[in-house]
Design an enzyme around this catalytic site. Structure first.
Site, PDB file in Angstrom:
ATOM      1  N   ASP A   1      -4.051  23.220  -2.603  1.00  0.00           N
ATOM      2  CA  ASP A   1      -2.876  22.979  -2.276  1.00  0.00           C
ATOM      3  C   ASP A   1      -2.480  21.630  -2.623  1.00  0.00           C
ATOM      4  OD1 ASP A   1      -4.348  22.037  -0.047  1.00  0.00           O
ATOM      5  OD2 ASP A   1      -3.269  23.157   1.523  1.00  0.00           O
TER       6      ASP A   1
ATOM      7  N   GLY B   1      -4.371  27.095   2.502  1.00  0.00           N
ATOM      8  CA  GLY B   1      -3.174  26.612   1.977  1.00  0.00           C
ATOM      9  C   GLY B   1      -3.036  27.100   0.605  1.00  0.00           C
TER      10      GLY B   1
ATOM     11  N   ASP C   1      -4.848  14.678  -1.165  1.00  0.00           N
ATOM     12  CA  ASP C   1      -4.240  13.810  -0.408  1.00  0.00           C
ATOM     13  C   ASP C   1      -5.249  12.568  -0.409  1.00  0.00           C
ATOM     14  OD1 ASP C   1      -2.625  11.962   1.267  1.00  0.00           O
ATOM     15  OD2 ASP C   1      -3.030  13.374   3.180  1.00  0.00           O
TER      16      ASP C   1
HETATM   17  P1  5GP Z   1      -7.545  15.297   1.609  1.00  0.00           P
HETATM   18  O1  5GP Z   1      -7.001  14.377   2.469  1.00  0.00           O
HETATM   19  O2  5GP Z   1      -8.969  15.659   2.009  1.00  0.00           O
HETATM   20  O3  5GP Z   1      -7.268  14.968   0.283  1.00  0.00           O
HETATM   21  O4  5GP Z   1      -6.840  16.699   1.955  1.00  0.00           O
HETATM   22  C1  5GP Z   1      -7.296  17.614   2.877  1.00  0.00           C
HETATM   23  C2  5GP Z   1      -6.247  18.791   3.150  1.00  0.00           C
HETATM   24  O5  5GP Z   1      -5.069  18.388   4.215  1.00  0.00           O
HETATM   25  C3  5GP Z   1      -5.399  19.264   1.884  1.00  0.00           C
HETATM   26  O6  5GP Z   1      -6.043  20.108   1.178  1.00  0.00           O
HETATM   27  C4  5GP Z   1      -4.297  19.681   2.712  1.00  0.00           C
HETATM   28  O7  5GP Z   1      -4.790  21.068   3.234  1.00  0.00           O
HETATM   29  C5  5GP Z   1      -4.111  19.217   3.860  1.00  0.00           C
HETATM   30  N1  5GP Z   1      -2.985  18.303   3.677  1.00  0.00           N
HETATM   31  C6  5GP Z   1      -2.708  17.058   3.024  1.00  0.00           C
HETATM   32  N2  5GP Z   1      -1.468  16.730   2.972  1.00  0.00           N
HETATM   33  C7  5GP Z   1      -0.842  17.769   3.371  1.00  0.00           C
HETATM   34  C8  5GP Z   1       0.751  17.869   3.688  1.00  0.00           C
HETATM   35  O8  5GP Z   1       1.422  17.187   3.240  1.00  0.00           O
HETATM   36  N3  5GP Z   1       1.166  19.274   4.167  1.00  0.00           N
HETATM   37  C9  5GP Z   1       0.130  20.103   4.555  1.00  0.00           C
HETATM   38  N4  5GP Z   1       0.524  21.101   5.180  1.00  0.00           N
HETATM   39  N5  5GP Z   1      -1.105  19.937   4.380  1.00  0.00           N
HETATM   40  C10 5GP Z   1      -1.517  18.578   3.796  1.00  0.00           C
HETATM   41 MG    MG Z   2      -6.290  22.234   1.434  1.00  0.00          MG
END
Ligand code: 5GP
Ligand code: MG
Ligand code: MG
Length: 172
Positions: A97, A41, A100
């Site tokens: 990127d 990403g 979340d």
């Molecule tokens: P975490 O939940 O561990 O912080 O995020 C994990 C990964 O989920 C992020 O790095 C990203 O690659 C993916 N992700 C989270 N939110 C989104 C979103 O809104 N769109 C996309 N395409 N990927 C997301």
């Molecule tokens: Mg990511």
């Protein structure tokens, strides 16, 4: 049919990435900086950010897989592409990127600490705070977005939409 709603234009992104790059250039003026992008990403963000930073920087990429549903991450992570540069004694910025839940960044910052860098900070294109489960100290964030599933500018849904120059909200 999936529907795309424009959220951030290519021009807005370009201006914000340049501003963050100026901050980084100033903060790491005389340092041995390594940018580590999280694949896939962050690949476009990394390319734009690296070219806007004034100092010369080293660049590497890692890849992490997490188990769980496709748009959220569970607590289990695995490095599927390890870091290849030696970061011992270096200043590292993880280029991501979207932060979340924060679980991926928690996993990565723990992993980086085992490699004895001088410092580790996070630069995220998007700080998406609503579903945060693990507190994450994001030093540089281009945009703060409360919620929604975003695509474009490197972000995919099922490997689609990565090459769009702007960022969109995807409605199923
Ligand atoms: P975490 O939940 O561990 O912080 O995020 C994990 C990964 O989920 C992020 O790095 C990203 O690659 C993916 N992700 C989270 N939110 C989104 C979103 O809104 N769109 C996309 N395409 N990927 C997301
Ligand atoms: Mg990511
Ligand atoms: Mg994805």
């Amino acid at each position: 049919m999936a529907q795309l709603t424009p959220l951030l234009s290519a021009e807005e992104i370009e201006a914000k990435v340049a501003a963050v790059a100026r901050e980084i250039s100033r903060d790491y003026k005389d340092s041995d900086l390594v940018l580590v992008g999280v694949l896939n990403g962050a690949f476009i963000f990394m390319a734009d950010l690296a070219r806007s930073i004034e100092n010369s920087v080293a660049v590497d990429f890692i890849r992490v897989s997490s188990y769980g549903s496709s748009d959220t991450s569970s607590g289990e992570h695995k490095l599927t592409k390890p870091l290849e540069l030696d970061i011992e004694g270096k200043d590292v910025i993880i280029v991501e990127d979207i932060v979340d839940s924060g679980l991926t960044m928690k996993f990565l910052t723990d992993y980086f600490q085992t490699l004895s860098p001088r410092s580790v900070e996070i630069c995220a294109m998007i700080d998406k705070s609503e579903r945060r489960e693990m507190p994450v100290d994001i030093k540089y964030a281009c945009f703060r977005v409360p919620e929604g599933f975003l695509v474009g500018y490197g972000l995919d849904f099922d490997e689609k939409y990565r090459s769009l120059p702007g960022i969109y909200t995807l409605q199923p």
